[in-house]
Enzyme design. Structure first.
Site, PDB file in Angstrom:
ATOM      1  CE  LYS A 103      13.309   0.646   7.643  1.00 23.37           C
ATOM      2  NZ  LYS A 103      14.801   0.667   7.679  1.00 23.37           N
TER       3      LYS A 103
ATOM      4  CD  GLU B 286      11.961  -8.297  12.250  1.00 22.01           C
ATOM      5  OE1 GLU B 286      13.183  -8.168  12.392  1.00 22.01           O
ATOM      6  OE2 GLU B 286      11.402  -8.282  11.120  1.00 22.01           O
TER       7      GLU B 286
ATOM      8  CE1 TYR C  12      15.623  -1.888  12.359  1.00 23.08           C
ATOM      9  CE2 TYR C  12      14.190  -0.280  13.382  1.00 23.08           C
ATOM     10  CZ  TYR C  12      14.570  -1.011  12.273  1.00 23.08           C
ATOM     11  OH  TYR C  12      13.907  -0.855  11.079  1.00 23.08           O
TER      12      TYR C  12
ATOM     13  CG  HIS D 113      12.009  -4.011   8.678  1.00 25.96           C
ATOM     14  ND1 HIS D 113      13.302  -4.149   9.155  1.00 25.96           N
ATOM     15  CD2 HIS D 113      11.352  -5.144   9.028  1.00 25.96           C
ATOM     16  CE1 HIS D 113      13.403  -5.326   9.775  1.00 25.96           C
ATOM     17  NE2 HIS D 113      12.234  -5.933   9.722  1.00 25.96           N
TER      18      HIS D 113
HETATM   19  N1  UDP Z   1      20.995   1.725   8.976  1.00 24.88           N
HETATM   20  C1  UDP Z   1      21.595   2.976   9.030  1.00 24.88           C
HETATM   21  N2  UDP Z   1      22.938   3.069   8.762  1.00 24.88           N
HETATM   22  C2  UDP Z   1      23.704   1.984   8.442  1.00 24.88           C
HETATM   23  C3  UDP Z   1      23.086   0.723   8.394  1.00 24.88           C
HETATM   24  C4  UDP Z   1      21.731   0.629   8.659  1.00 24.88           C
HETATM   25  O1  UDP Z   1      20.940   3.968   9.330  1.00 24.88           O
HETATM   26  O2  UDP Z   1      24.926   2.144   8.232  1.00 24.88           O
HETATM   27  C5  UDP Z   1      19.559   1.608   9.268  1.00 24.88           C
HETATM   28  C6  UDP Z   1      18.708   1.434   8.005  1.00 24.88           C
HETATM   29  O3  UDP Z   1      17.473   2.109   8.198  1.00 24.88           O
HETATM   30  C7  UDP Z   1      18.532  -0.069   7.946  1.00 24.88           C
HETATM   31  C8  UDP Z   1      18.399  -0.417   9.441  1.00 24.88           C
HETATM   32  O4  UDP Z   1      19.329   0.455  10.076  1.00 24.88           O
HETATM   33  O5  UDP Z   1      17.417  -0.441   7.193  1.00 24.88           O
HETATM   34  C9  UDP Z   1      18.714  -1.850   9.794  1.00 24.88           C
HETATM   35  O6  UDP Z   1      19.978  -2.181   9.253  1.00 24.88           O
HETATM   36  P1  UDP Z   1      20.227  -3.598   8.540  1.00 24.88           P
HETATM   37  O7  UDP Z   1      21.693  -3.731   8.350  1.00 24.88           O
HETATM   38  O8  UDP Z   1      19.514  -4.659   9.304  1.00 24.88           O
HETATM   39  O9  UDP Z   1      19.584  -3.370   7.091  1.00 24.88           O
HETATM   40  P2  UDP Z   1      18.269  -3.963   6.405  1.00 24.88           P
HETATM   41  O10 UDP Z   1      18.111  -5.385   6.865  1.00 24.88           O
HETATM   42  O11 UDP Z   1      17.128  -3.061   6.825  1.00 24.88           O
HETATM   43  O12 UDP Z   1      18.539  -3.846   4.921  1.00 24.88           O
END
Ligand code: UDP
Length: 138
Positions: free
Chosen positions: A10, A127, A50, A116
């Site tokens: 990222k 993706e 997203y 990610h």
């Molecule tokens: N994210 C955030 N705040 C939150 C949860 C997620 O900013 O409370 C962001 C974070 O960058 C995360 C992305 O949104 O990686 C996608 O969230 P997800 O729950 O899918 O987490 P991941 O699969 O990336 O661990």
């Protein structure tokens, strides 16, 4: 797409100079890079990528963050790639990420968490196709 996953280093990971260290950790953990590029997502790209989170309170901040600079997008191959890569990156919040994981080492916050990793084979395929043409995956 079974045995493949999609990842992004990222904008924070790129800005903080961690591209090399993160790629080293990925390849040392047995993943083969089958596609890779430095690119920057537009606002529309990030909103689409997203879309599943578009009702969440952090959505605007997430789109802003993901578009503020270049990312490294890559497709990785390994047996059990999706689950093994999620283990390698660690929990979403670096405070909860296991020692030695990429997020424990390089993430700075819940939002700016360095990498990610796809959460299913189906999303890995979606993706990967979002960022790469078929001829760019080897
Ligand atoms: N994210 C955030 N705040 C939150 C949860 C997620 O900013 O409370 C962001 C974070 O960058 C995360 C992305 O949104 O990686 C996608 O969230 P997800 O729950 O899918 O987490 P991941 O699969 O990336 O661990």
């Amino acid at each position: 797409m079974t045995n493949r996953t999609f990842t992004m280093i990222k904008p924070d990971g790129v800005e903080n100079g961690h591209i090399g260290a993160i790629l080293e950790k990925i390849t040392a953990s047995g993943f083969r890079i089958v596609a890779m590029k430095l690119t920057q997502m537009t606002k529309a790209d990030a909103e689409t990528f997203y879309a599943v989170h578009n009702e969440r309170p952090f959505f605007g901040e997430l789109v802003e963050f993901m578009t503020r600079g270049p990312i490294v997008a890559a497709v990785l191959e390994k047996e059990n790639a999706v689950a093994d890569f999620r283990t390698l990156i660690g929990a979403t919040n670096p405070a909860d990420a296991a020692e030695g994981t990429i997020r424990a080492l390089y993430a700075t916050s819940m939002g700016e968490n360095a990498v990610h990793g796809s959460d299913s084979d189906e999303n890995a395929a979606i993706e990967s196709a979002f960022h790469f043409a078929g001829r760019e995956m080897f």
